[in-house]
Every structure is written in structure tokens, then in C-alpha cells.
Design a protein around this motif. Structure first.
Motif, PDB file in Angstrom:
ATOM      1  N   GLY A  83      30.581 -54.151 -25.276  1.00 23.73           N
ATOM      2  CA  GLY A  83      31.340 -53.443 -24.243  1.00 23.73           C
ATOM      3  C   GLY A  83      32.029 -52.221 -24.821  1.00 23.73           C
ATOM      4  N   GLY A  84      32.869 -51.612 -23.983  1.00 24.79           N
ATOM      5  CA  GLY A  84      33.548 -50.390 -24.386  1.00 24.79           C
ATOM      6  C   GLY A  84      34.517 -50.590 -25.535  1.00 24.79           C
ATOM      7  N   SER A  85      35.168 -51.754 -25.578  1.00 27.03           N
ATOM      8  CA  SER A  85      36.142 -51.994 -26.653  1.00 27.03           C
ATOM      9  C   SER A  85      35.436 -52.000 -28.001  1.00 27.03           C
ATOM     10  CB  SER A  85      36.850 -53.331 -26.456  1.00 27.03           C
ATOM     11  OG  SER A  85      37.506 -53.340 -25.223  1.00 27.03           O
ATOM     12  N   GLU A  86      34.295 -52.673 -28.046  1.00 30.84           N
ATOM     13  CA  GLU A  86      33.563 -52.733 -29.320  1.00 30.84           C
ATOM     14  C   GLU A  86      32.996 -51.356 -29.690  1.00 30.84           C
ATOM     15  OE1 GLU A  86      30.371 -55.627 -29.541  1.00 30.84           O
ATOM     16  OE2 GLU A  86      29.887 -54.970 -31.572  1.00 30.84           O
ATOM     17  N   ALA A  87      32.508 -50.642 -28.695  1.00 36.18           N
ATOM     18  CA  ALA A  87      31.953 -49.308 -28.964  1.00 36.18           C
ATOM     19  C   ALA A  87      33.050 -48.362 -29.466  1.00 36.18           C
ATOM     20  CB  ALA A  87      31.304 -48.749 -27.701  1.00 36.18           C
ATOM     21  N   ASN A  88      34.239 -48.461 -28.881  1.00 36.37           N
ATOM     22  CA  ASN A  88      35.355 -47.633 -29.356  1.00 36.37           C
ATOM     23  C   ASN A  88      35.738 -48.023 -30.776  1.00 36.37           C
ATOM     24  OD1 ASN A  88      35.631 -46.024 -27.089  1.00 36.37           O
ATOM     25  ND2 ASN A  88      37.160 -47.337 -26.123  1.00 36.37           N
ATOM     26  N   PHE A  89      35.745 -49.323 -31.038  1.00 35.05           N
ATOM     27  CA  PHE A  89      36.088 -49.794 -32.380  1.00 35.05           C
ATOM     28  C   PHE A  89      35.079 -49.276 -33.398  1.00 35.05           C
ATOM     29  CE2 PHE A  89      35.796 -52.580 -35.994  1.00 35.05           C
ATOM     30  CZ  PHE A  89      37.122 -52.788 -36.338  1.00 35.05           C
ATOM     31  N   LEU A  90      33.788 -49.435 -33.097  1.00 31.56           N
ATOM     32  CA  LEU A  90      32.747 -49.007 -34.037  1.00 31.56           C
ATOM     33  C   LEU A  90      32.837 -47.502 -34.298  1.00 31.56           C
ATOM     34  CD1 LEU A  90      29.745 -51.110 -32.671  1.00 31.56           C
ATOM     35  CD2 LEU A  90      30.745 -51.306 -34.956  1.00 31.56           C
ATOM     36  N   SER A  91      33.125 -46.753 -33.255  1.00 34.14           N
ATOM     37  CA  SER A  91      33.206 -45.292 -33.388  1.00 34.14           C
ATOM     38  C   SER A  91      34.346 -44.899 -34.326  1.00 34.14           C
ATOM     39  CB  SER A  91      33.434 -44.645 -32.024  1.00 34.14           C
ATOM     40  OG  SER A  91      32.368 -44.953 -31.166  1.00 34.14           O
ATOM     41  N   LEU A  92      35.516 -45.491 -34.104  1.00 29.15           N
ATOM     42  CA  LEU A  92      36.669 -45.126 -34.944  1.00 29.15           C
ATOM     43  C   LEU A  92      36.496 -45.663 -36.365  1.00 29.15           C
ATOM     44  CD1 LEU A  92      39.689 -45.462 -32.479  1.00 29.15           C
ATOM     45  CD2 LEU A  92      38.389 -43.420 -33.097  1.00 29.15           C
ATOM     46  N   TRP A  93      35.855 -46.793 -36.486  1.00 25.67           N
ATOM     47  CA  TRP A  93      35.573 -47.372 -37.815  1.00 25.67           C
ATOM     48  C   TRP A  93      34.665 -46.428 -38.611  1.00 25.67           C
ATOM     49  CZ3 TRP A  93      32.225 -52.416 -38.527  1.00 25.67           C
ATOM     50  CH2 TRP A  93      32.434 -52.948 -39.802  1.00 25.67           C
ATOM     51  N   LEU A  94      33.609 -45.983 -37.916  1.00 21.97           N
ATOM     52  CA  LEU A  94      32.657 -45.064 -38.555  1.00 21.97           C
ATOM     53  C   LEU A  94      33.349 -43.754 -38.949  1.00 21.97           C
ATOM     54  CD1 LEU A  94      29.074 -44.276 -37.275  1.00 21.97           C
ATOM     55  CD2 LEU A  94      30.627 -42.424 -37.817  1.00 21.97           C
ATOM     56  N   LEU A  95      34.131 -43.196 -38.011  1.00 21.13           N
ATOM     57  CA  LEU A  95      34.753 -41.891 -38.276  1.00 21.13           C
ATOM     58  C   LEU A  95      35.834 -41.998 -39.359  1.00 21.13           C
ATOM     59  CD1 LEU A  95      34.879 -40.458 -34.641  1.00 21.13           C
ATOM     60  CD2 LEU A  95      33.259 -39.897 -36.465  1.00 21.13           C
ATOM     61  N   ARG A  96      36.521 -43.147 -39.405  1.00 20.80           N
ATOM     62  CA  ARG A  96      37.510 -43.349 -40.469  1.00 20.80           C
ATOM     63  C   ARG A  96      36.806 -43.409 -41.832  1.00 20.80           C
ATOM     64  NH1 ARG A  96      40.144 -48.974 -42.067  1.00 20.80           N
ATOM     65  NH2 ARG A  96      37.977 -49.125 -42.742  1.00 20.80           N
ATOM     66  N   ASN A  97      35.752 -44.220 -41.915  1.00 20.85           N
ATOM     67  CA  ASN A  97      35.055 -44.363 -43.197  1.00 20.85           C
ATOM     68  C   ASN A  97      34.418 -43.047 -43.642  1.00 20.85           C
ATOM     69  OD1 ASN A  97      35.862 -46.960 -43.099  1.00 20.85           O
ATOM     70  ND2 ASN A  97      33.838 -47.871 -42.843  1.00 20.85           N
ATOM     71  N   TYR A  98      33.915 -42.307 -42.679  1.00 18.62           N
ATOM     72  CA  TYR A  98      33.306 -40.998 -42.956  1.00 18.62           C
ATOM     73  C   TYR A  98      34.362 -40.054 -43.535  1.00 18.62           C
ATOM     74  CZ  TYR A  98      31.466 -36.352 -41.658  1.00 18.62           C
ATOM     75  OH  TYR A  98      31.063 -35.044 -41.655  1.00 18.62           O
ATOM     76  N   ALA A  99      35.534 -40.050 -42.901  1.00 19.80           N
ATOM     77  CA  ALA A  99      36.608 -39.154 -43.376  1.00 19.80           C
ATOM     78  C   ALA A  99      37.107 -39.597 -44.749  1.00 19.80           C
ATOM     79  CB  ALA A  99      37.759 -39.148 -42.367  1.00 19.80           C
ATOM     80  N   LEU A 100      37.273 -40.904 -44.934  1.00 20.66           N
ATOM     81  CA  LEU A 100      37.798 -41.386 -46.220  1.00 20.66           C
ATOM     82  C   LEU A 100      36.832 -41.065 -47.356  1.00 20.66           C
ATOM     83  CD1 LEU A 100      39.397 -44.862 -45.315  1.00 20.66           C
ATOM     84  CD2 LEU A 100      40.545 -42.671 -45.646  1.00 20.66           C
ATOM     85  N   LYS A 101      35.551 -41.044 -47.025  1.00 17.30           N
ATOM     86  CA  LYS A 101      34.549 -40.768 -48.060  1.00 17.30           C
ATOM     87  C   LYS A 101      34.528 -39.279 -48.419  1.00 17.30           C
ATOM     88  CE  LYS A 101      30.375 -42.300 -49.767  1.00 17.30           C
ATOM     89  NZ  LYS A 101      29.378 -41.544 -50.127  1.00 17.30           N
ATOM     90  N   ASN A 102      34.751 -38.456 -47.416  1.00 17.65           N
ATOM     91  CA  ASN A 102      34.539 -37.019 -47.627  1.00 17.65           C
ATOM     92  C   ASN A 102      35.804 -36.185 -47.803  1.00 17.65           C
ATOM     93  OD1 ASN A 102      31.563 -36.774 -47.375  1.00 17.65           O
ATOM     94  ND2 ASN A 102      32.031 -37.824 -45.450  1.00 17.65           N
TER      95      ASN A 102
END
Ligand code: 0PR
Length: 380
Positions: A83-102
Motif C-alpha cells: 500500500g501507500g504506507s509501504e511505498a512511502n517508507f521504501l521511497s524515503l528509505w532509498l533516498l536516505r541511503n542514497y544521500a548517506l552514501k553520496n
């Protein structure tokens, strides 16, 4: 156990087709979607070796859905999630990890508005993200100028809404993207409700959602169990480039697939099959017709409310959601009376008002009945 037992048990709760459920983003699923769901009930999209066909179907539906959401280069990807909650979670998780890496970030932050769904707040809490709230304009949209003030070197994403949960407002993605591109910050669009509607309605007079055509948009949530009329659970998590998925890729060493890029392991193959059925056998033209009807009914209600003159209506009609406040009594009192008359209607929290979601089960006849109750209640 007889099916009568379950029928009676189910009948203790309301049905969408009764037309009294006015604040729900879910509706009766399309029958072809239910058939497909039922047929694939025992399949697990988390096991792509066992259920190769479900895996192929998921790739097919994701490819079609990202295209609807503006992906033109064939690089977008994603998953069908719960659902939307999981999709929002995955999106922010991905963007956080992307930012922390770069980037060197000490305290990761997101910029989001008060119109954001509470799943954004939950995800931020789980992911250790500080929320910096941006102001809303007088139309209850995220104010791009304020976003420009609020972003910092710690911002990992700006969250925008397309069909906000309470008011149905649509943020100006292009304006927000100007800010985010200037600072090189990705945008996550929570288009759980409005994403498919606005993309599929694009040729009509309604404002188009630019989706992935807009460079700053990295991730999008758009839910089939809301506006593709598939059975629950069915959410859409989409990314602008499949290469970003590596930021949430984890080993699943004992599985032949070896890796996973979703939060949940065992995922409903039925959900994927039902989206496949809607795309293949219902099609965008018929979906557009369903949306048109929802808008027509919403517009009819909107005009009636203005004509009656006893209500304040918030914002303009961008997605088929209307929030209104009675001018002659309190919102709470009115809601209680409407509940007593059998209507299921919920309140807004960011403004003082009641909220109606015009899903296909809310037709003109139901609206007329509701209006007659509403008028009698504000007059007495
Ligand atoms: N983003 C937006 C903009 C939403 O409106 C919602 C849910 C979500 C994310 C989260 O999606 P999931 O609920 O799929 O995780 N919006 C509806 C709401 O909170 C969900 C809903 C639907 C609630 C039907 C009640 C109901 O009867 O109102």
C-alpha cells in the motif's frame, strides 16, 4: 463452515455499493481484478523462482505503470507493495541511503508539508529523519518558496503531494523541482491517490501530473488499491532509475533469487495479477471514464454546496476529494448527526471540515440523498 456464515459475518460491516461510505479512498474492486486475484491467491511474488510467471507479470505491470507516470526512457522501475504506507517508507528509505552514501550528512532531514499523509511521519520516525515542515499556500499546496527556505545540506528529500489525503490538493511539482534541482535534492511524490488519476486524465482539462518527466522526481507512490480498483493490498513503489534500487538491496542468501529490494519478503501475487487484469482487460480508456464520473459527481456536489450558501469549501477541485465546513453549526456536531443517519464521513485535521472522497460507489443518487440530509441538518 457454510458460505452463509461468512456472508452474514461480512454483512455486519457496510458495503461500498450501499453508497453511504463517503470518506474512503478504497472502493468495490472491479470484477475482473477480483477474478485474477482469486486465481493467483496462493502465489508469492517474493519467490521469483517458484512463481516465474508472477515475476514476469510484475515486470510487465511496473513497466506499464511507470510509463503512465511519465517514464519515457525505459529506466524506471519499482515494485507492487502492500500500500501507500509501504511505498512511502521504501521511497524515503532509498533516498536516505542514497544521500548517506553520496553526501556527508550528520542529521538527515526531509522537507514535507502538513498536508502529508501520516505514513510519511511514521517512515521518518522509523528511519531517523527529522521532518522540517514547509508552509502551505492559501490553496493548501506545498509552498515552493518556503521549501527553498527550509532545505539544507542535511535534506535527503522533499516530499510533495499529488492528491493529498485530506483535501486532495496537487502540489506544483515543477515549481518544487526548480528548488530541488538547484540544491540537488530528490523529490518523493506521494501520489498514492492522485498519481494514476491525473496521469490518465492528462488529455482533459485537468492539471497533469508531470511524474517522471520532471527531472527532480526520484520516487513516486501511486496505489492500485485506490484508483485502479484492485483488491487490497496493492500499492505502487516506483523509482526513476532502476539503479537506485541498489540502495535498498539486501541479501536473501538461501533463496535462488539471492537479493531482495522490498521491505516484505512474501508478497501477494494476487495483487500483481489483479493489476495485470485491469491494465489488459479494462484499459486506460475505461479507467478515464470511471474517473470522469467521479469528477462529475464531485463537481455536482461542489456546486450544490456553494449554491446552498451555508458551507465553506476548501481549495479547488483537483482530485475528486472535497472538504467543507458548515457555517451554521460545528463540524463535530454535524458529523455526529450524519453518522446517526448512517453516513460514514470523516473529519479533516489540517482545516476544520468534513471530507468526501468521490469514489465510483459515490454516485449522483447517493449524493442527492446525502445533500438532502445535509440541508435538513444545517437548517435545524
Ligand atoms: N498517501 C496518501 C496520500 C494516502 O491518502 C494514503 C492513504 C497513504 C499514503 C497510505 O496508503 P495505505 O493506506 O495504502 O498504506 N489514504 C487513506 C486515508 O488515510 C487510506 C484509507 C482508505 C483510509 C480507505 C480509510 C479508508 O476507508 O484516508
Amino acid at each position: 463452515m457454510s458460505s452463509k456464515f461468512f456472508k452474514e459475518l461480512r454483512a455486519k460491516d457496510p458495503f461500498y455499493e450501499h453508497g453511504t461510505i463517503l470518506s474512503s479512498m478504497a472502493s468495490k474492486p472491479l470484477s475482473i481484478a477480483v477474478k485474477a486475484f482469486f486465481e493467483f491467491l496462493d502465489t508469492n511474488a517474493g519467490d521469483l523462482i517458484l512463481f516465474k510467471n508472477i515475476h514476469r507479470m510484475e515486470r510487465y505491470v511496473v513497466k506499464k505503470l511507470v510509463k503512465i507516470l511519465g517514464c519515457i526512457n525505459g529506466r524506471c522501475s519499482g515494485y507492487i507493495v502492500s500500500g501507500g504506507s509501504e511505498a512511502n517508507f521504501l521511497s524515503l528509505w532509498l533516498l536516505r541511503n542514497y544521500a548517506l552514501k553520496n553526501r556527508r550528512i550528520r542529521r538527515p532531514e526531509i522537507v514535507a508539508s502538513y498536508a502529508s499523509h501520516y505514513s510519511i511521519i511514521k517512515a521518518a520516525n522509523a528511519l531517523g529523519l527529522k521532518i522540517i515542515y514547509s508552509r502551505l499556500t492559501k490553496d493548501y499546496k506545498t509552498d515552493p518558496d518556503d521549501v527553498a527556505e527550509k532545505v539544507s545540506r542535511n535534506t535527503i528529500a522533499v516530499v510533495a503531494n499529488v492528491g493529498s489525503v485530506e483535501l486532495g490538493t496537487v502540489d506544483s511539482i515543477k515549481e518544487i523541482a526548480k528548488v530541488s534541482l538547484e540544491h540537488n535534492i530528490p523529490i518523493h511524490v506521494d501520489a498514492a491517490f492522485g498519481g494514476f488519476i491525473l496521469s490518465i486524465m492528462e488529455n482533459l482539462k485537468f492539471k497533469k501530473f508531470p511524474g517522471f518527466t520532471c527531472n527532480g522526481v526520484y520516487t513516486v507512490t501511486a496505489d492500485p488499491h485506490k484508483t485502479l480498483f484492485t483488491p487490497i493490498p496493492s500499492g505502487g513503489f516506483f523509482v526513476r532509475d532502476h539503479k537506485f534500487l541498489k540502495h535498498i538491496r539486501f541479501k536473501a542468501p538461501y533463496l535462488p533469487g539471492k537479493t531482495t529490494e522490498t521491505l516484505i519478503g512474501t508478497r501477494s501475487g494476487g495483487s500483481i495479477a489483479s493489476i495485470y487484469a485491469v491494465l489488459k482487460f479494462v484499459g486506460l480508456k475505461r479507467l478515464k471514464k470511471i474517473y470522469e464520473k467521479c469528477y462529475e459527481t464531485a463537481f455536482y456536489f461542489y456546486q450544490k454546496l456553494l449554491k446552498i450558501g451555508k458551507f465553506k469549501v476548501y481549495g479547488i477541485l483537483e482530485t475528486p476529494i472535497i472538504c467543507f465546513k458548515p457555517l451554521t453549526c460545528s463540524t463535530d456536531a454535524l458529523m455526529k448527526k450524519l453518522w446517526k443517519k448512517g453516513w460514514t464521513i470523516y473529519k479533516c485535521s489540517i482545516v476544520d471540515g468534513l471530507r468526501l472522497v468521490f469514489m465510483p460507489h459515490v454516485n449522483r443518487a447517493n449524493v442527492d440523498k446525502f445533500l438532502s440530509d445535509l440541508i435538513s441538518l444545517v437548517e435545524h
